[in-house]
Enzyme design. Sequence first.
Site, PDB file in Angstrom:
ATOM      1  N   ASP A  37     -17.741 -12.363  11.965  1.00 55.83           N
ATOM      2  CA  ASP A  37     -18.069 -12.021  10.576  1.00 55.83           C
ATOM      3  C   ASP A  37     -19.568 -11.746  10.505  1.00 55.83           C
ATOM      4  O   ASP A  37     -20.337 -12.256  11.307  1.00 55.83           O
ATOM      5  CB  ASP A  37     -17.699 -13.173   9.626  1.00 55.83           C
ATOM      6  CG  ASP A  37     -17.372 -12.680   8.212  1.00 55.83           C
ATOM      7  OD1 ASP A  37     -16.191 -12.699   7.823  1.00 55.83           O
ATOM      8  OD2 ASP A  37     -18.321 -12.246   7.507  1.00 55.83           O
ATOM      9  N   ASN A  90     -10.048  -6.410  10.960  1.00 52.91           N
ATOM     10  CA  ASN A  90      -9.674  -6.697   9.575  1.00 52.91           C
ATOM     11  C   ASN A  90     -10.822  -6.559   8.578  1.00 52.91           C
ATOM     12  O   ASN A  90     -10.585  -6.341   7.391  1.00 52.91           O
ATOM     13  CB  ASN A  90      -9.086  -8.124   9.548  1.00 52.91           C
ATOM     14  CG  ASN A  90      -9.067  -8.715   8.173  1.00 52.91           C
ATOM     15  OD1 ASN A  90      -8.206  -8.369   7.359  1.00 52.91           O
ATOM     16  ND2 ASN A  90     -10.019  -9.597   7.900  1.00 52.91           N
ATOM     17  N   TYR A 158     -12.849   4.281   0.030  1.00 51.03           N
ATOM     18  CA  TYR A 158     -11.946   3.236   0.534  1.00 51.03           C
ATOM     19  C   TYR A 158     -10.625   3.854   0.983  1.00 51.03           C
ATOM     20  O   TYR A 158     -10.141   3.602   2.086  1.00 51.03           O
ATOM     21  CB  TYR A 158     -11.720   2.197  -0.567  1.00 51.03           C
ATOM     22  CG  TYR A 158     -10.900   1.001  -0.150  1.00 51.03           C
ATOM     23  CD1 TYR A 158     -11.494  -0.114   0.437  1.00 51.03           C
ATOM     24  CD2 TYR A 158      -9.524   0.973  -0.347  1.00 51.03           C
ATOM     25  CE1 TYR A 158     -10.745  -1.218   0.814  1.00 51.03           C
ATOM     26  CE2 TYR A 158      -8.767  -0.124   0.032  1.00 51.03           C
ATOM     27  CZ  TYR A 158      -9.373  -1.217   0.611  1.00 51.03           C
ATOM     28  OH  TYR A 158      -8.616  -2.309   0.985  1.00 51.03           O
ATOM     29  N   LYS A 162      -9.061   4.035   4.812  1.00 52.42           N
ATOM     30  CA  LYS A 162      -7.806   3.387   5.191  1.00 52.42           C
ATOM     31  C   LYS A 162      -6.796   4.411   5.749  1.00 52.42           C
ATOM     32  O   LYS A 162      -6.015   4.088   6.646  1.00 52.42           O
ATOM     33  CB  LYS A 162      -7.216   2.636   3.996  1.00 52.42           C
ATOM     34  CG  LYS A 162      -8.094   1.469   3.517  1.00 52.42           C
ATOM     35  CD  LYS A 162      -8.388   0.472   4.627  1.00 52.42           C
ATOM     36  CE  LYS A 162      -9.090  -0.782   4.139  1.00 52.42           C
ATOM     37  NZ  LYS A 162      -9.343  -1.739   5.232  1.00 52.42           N
ATOM     38  N   THR A 193      -7.721 -12.144  -3.036  1.00 50.66           N
ATOM     39  CA  THR A 193      -8.872 -12.553  -2.217  1.00 50.66           C
ATOM     40  C   THR A 193     -10.141 -12.146  -2.962  1.00 50.66           C
ATOM     41  O   THR A 193     -10.074 -11.369  -3.926  1.00 50.66           O
ATOM     42  CB  THR A 193      -8.884 -11.842  -0.844  1.00 50.66           C
ATOM     43  OG1 THR A 193      -9.210 -10.457  -1.072  1.00 50.66           O
ATOM     44  CG2 THR A 193      -7.568 -11.925  -0.113  1.00 50.66           C
TER      45      THR A 193
HETATM   46  N1  LIG Z   1      -7.482  -7.939  -0.926  1.00 43.02           N
HETATM   47  C1  LIG Z   1      -6.700  -6.891  -1.047  1.00 43.02           C
HETATM   48  O1  LIG Z   1      -6.100  -6.657  -2.094  1.00 43.02           O
HETATM   49  C2  LIG Z   1      -6.494  -5.949   0.101  1.00 43.02           C
HETATM   50  C3  LIG Z   1      -5.453  -4.996   0.020  1.00 43.02           C
HETATM   51  C4  LIG Z   1      -5.264  -4.113   1.083  1.00 43.02           C
HETATM   52  C5  LIG Z   1      -6.104  -4.174   2.183  1.00 43.02           C
HETATM   53  N2  LIG Z   1      -7.104  -5.101   2.222  1.00 43.02           N
HETATM   54  C6  LIG Z   1      -7.963  -5.103   3.389  1.00 43.02           C
HETATM   55  O2  LIG Z   1      -7.840  -6.350   4.050  1.00 43.02           O
HETATM   56  C7  LIG Z   1      -9.051  -6.633   4.760  1.00 43.02           C
HETATM   57  C8  LIG Z   1      -9.538  -8.000   4.395  1.00 43.02           C
HETATM   58  O3  LIG Z   1      -9.737  -8.047   3.005  1.00 43.02           O
HETATM   59  P1  LIG Z   1      -9.901  -9.407   2.194  1.00 43.02           P
HETATM   60  O4  LIG Z   1      -9.292  -9.138   0.875  1.00 43.02           O
HETATM   61  O5  LIG Z   1      -9.477 -10.552   3.014  1.00 43.02           O
HETATM   62  O6  LIG Z   1     -11.503  -9.375   2.006  1.00 43.02           O
HETATM   63  P2  LIG Z   1     -12.594 -10.530   1.800  1.00 43.02           P
HETATM   64  O7  LIG Z   1     -13.686  -9.888   1.036  1.00 43.02           O
HETATM   65  O8  LIG Z   1     -11.956 -11.784   1.292  1.00 43.02           O
HETATM   66  O9  LIG Z   1     -13.084 -10.815   3.289  1.00 43.02           O
HETATM   67  C9  LIG Z   1     -13.722  -9.819   4.051  1.00 43.02           C
HETATM   68  C10 LIG Z   1     -14.567 -10.486   5.133  1.00 43.02           C
HETATM   69  O10 LIG Z   1     -15.144  -9.427   5.902  1.00 43.02           O
HETATM   70  C11 LIG Z   1     -16.515  -9.706   6.123  1.00 43.02           C
HETATM   71  N3  LIG Z   1     -17.232  -8.445   6.315  1.00 43.02           N
HETATM   72  C12 LIG Z   1     -17.471  -7.489   5.372  1.00 43.02           C
HETATM   73  N4  LIG Z   1     -18.198  -6.499   5.908  1.00 43.02           N
HETATM   74  C13 LIG Z   1     -18.402  -6.819   7.208  1.00 43.02           C
HETATM   75  C14 LIG Z   1     -19.086  -6.197   8.271  1.00 43.02           C
HETATM   76  N5  LIG Z   1     -19.734  -5.030   8.100  1.00 43.02           N
HETATM   77  N6  LIG Z   1     -19.091  -6.801   9.481  1.00 43.02           N
HETATM   78  C15 LIG Z   1     -18.476  -7.994   9.658  1.00 43.02           C
HETATM   79  N7  LIG Z   1     -17.835  -8.645   8.681  1.00 43.02           N
HETATM   80  C16 LIG Z   1     -17.792  -8.056   7.463  1.00 43.02           C
HETATM   81  C17 LIG Z   1     -16.965 -10.451   4.879  1.00 43.02           C
HETATM   82  O11 LIG Z   1     -18.142 -11.210   5.134  1.00 43.02           O
HETATM   83  C18 LIG Z   1     -15.731 -11.305   4.567  1.00 43.02           C
HETATM   84  O12 LIG Z   1     -15.801 -12.552   5.234  1.00 43.02           O
HETATM   85  C19 LIG Z   1     -10.015  -5.503   4.389  1.00 43.02           C
HETATM   86  O13 LIG Z   1     -10.009  -4.533   5.402  1.00 43.02           O
HETATM   87  C20 LIG Z   1      -9.426  -4.949   3.121  1.00 43.02           C
HETATM   88  O14 LIG Z   1      -9.789  -3.610   2.900  1.00 43.02           O
HETATM   89  C21 LIG Z   1      -7.309  -5.994   1.223  1.00 43.02           C
END
Ligand SMILES: NC(=O)c1ccc[n+]([C@@H]2O[C@H](COP(=O)([O-])OP(=O)(O)OC[C@H]3O[C@@H](n4cnc5c(N)ncnc54)[C@H](O)[C@@H]3O)[C@@H](O)[C@H]2O)c1
Length: 258
Positions: A37, A90, A158, A162, A193
């Site tokens: 992270d 992720n 975004y 994706k 989240t």
């Molecule tokens: N939450 C949703 O509704 C949702 C839906 C579809 C897809 N996603 C995808 O799931 C994945 C995780 O999302 P989440 O909701 O758990 O997000 P989150 O914001 O809870 O967690 C994301 C984590 O990634 C880390 N991060 C961000 N940029 C970074 C970088 N440049 N290098 C290293 N670490 C980095 C952050 O510090 C954080 O700990 C993402 O790719 C997101 O696009 C989320």
Amino acid sequence: MSSLEGKIAFITGAGSGIGRQSALLMAGAGARIVVCDRDEEAGQATVGMIEGKGGGASLVVADVSDDGQMRAAIDSACSEYGGLHVLFNNAGIFPDGDGSPVDTPLDIWQWVIDVNLKGVFLGCKYGIPAMLESGGGSIINTASFVAVMGAATSQIAYTASKGGVLAMTREIAVEYARQGIRANALCPGPVRTPLLEEFLSDPEVKARRLVHIPMGRLAEPEEIAQAVLFLASEASAYVTGTTFLVDGGISASYVTPE
Ligand SMILES: NC(=O)c1ccc[n+]([C@@H]2O[C@H](COP(=O)([O-])OP(=O)(O)OC[C@H]3O[C@@H](n4cnc5c(N)ncnc54)[C@H](O)[C@@H]3O)[C@@H](O)[C@H]2O)c1
């Protein structure tokens, strides 16, 4: 139960949300986890949670969009644990300012593409050779349901990022299928989240989103993590190149129930 006994898993964005829950679940299934992270405190907290449950984990602080940092992160994971079997790319962002194609500033576009798409590319670029040396494994790249369907609530960078993850993952799956590497694109629906909660803090925006979800609720990160565990383990041995939707029925629906 899916076993990951003896496996090494590298998870980006494991300091929060889906990444953290997946790290906890994979550790519970026996894997040693490399928590990656950019946020040191958040990553360390995940490591602490895993260790608190008797699991093995270590932290690498890296920005997934930085070539040198990702190369070093995967190198150090391999030298510490001696291999790599599960790669969960992720980490992702969804910043303010990412809107319609007309309004989105170029710097926001570039930032999102760098983290969400280039970050996954870099994970694969350095992770695949390590997995080949380790005898193969499973790559899970996080895309989204927006990679397969359009939304009028625009988030153009975004969505484009994706879509790129989805297409890239398919190609990787085909290229490495006979070398023991599987690759699947995880496509979550909206998940409760921090990434989404800020966006949905406006009740009107939230109601507009929920109306399209047949189940009428957001996913919990643990529910997405269960799918990740399945894709990571041998329980999914014949599953590769998929658009793995875990979306509460969104992509199946035209009209949702009252
Ligand atoms: N939450 C949703 O509704 C949702 C839906 C579809 C897809 N996603 C995808 O799931 C994945 C995780 O999302 P989440 O909701 O758990 O997000 P989150 O914001 O809870 O967690 C994301 C984590 O990634 C880390 N991060 C961000 N940029 C970074 C970088 N440049 N290098 C290293 N670490 C980095 C952050 O510090 C954080 O700990 C993402 O790719 C997101 O696009 C989320």
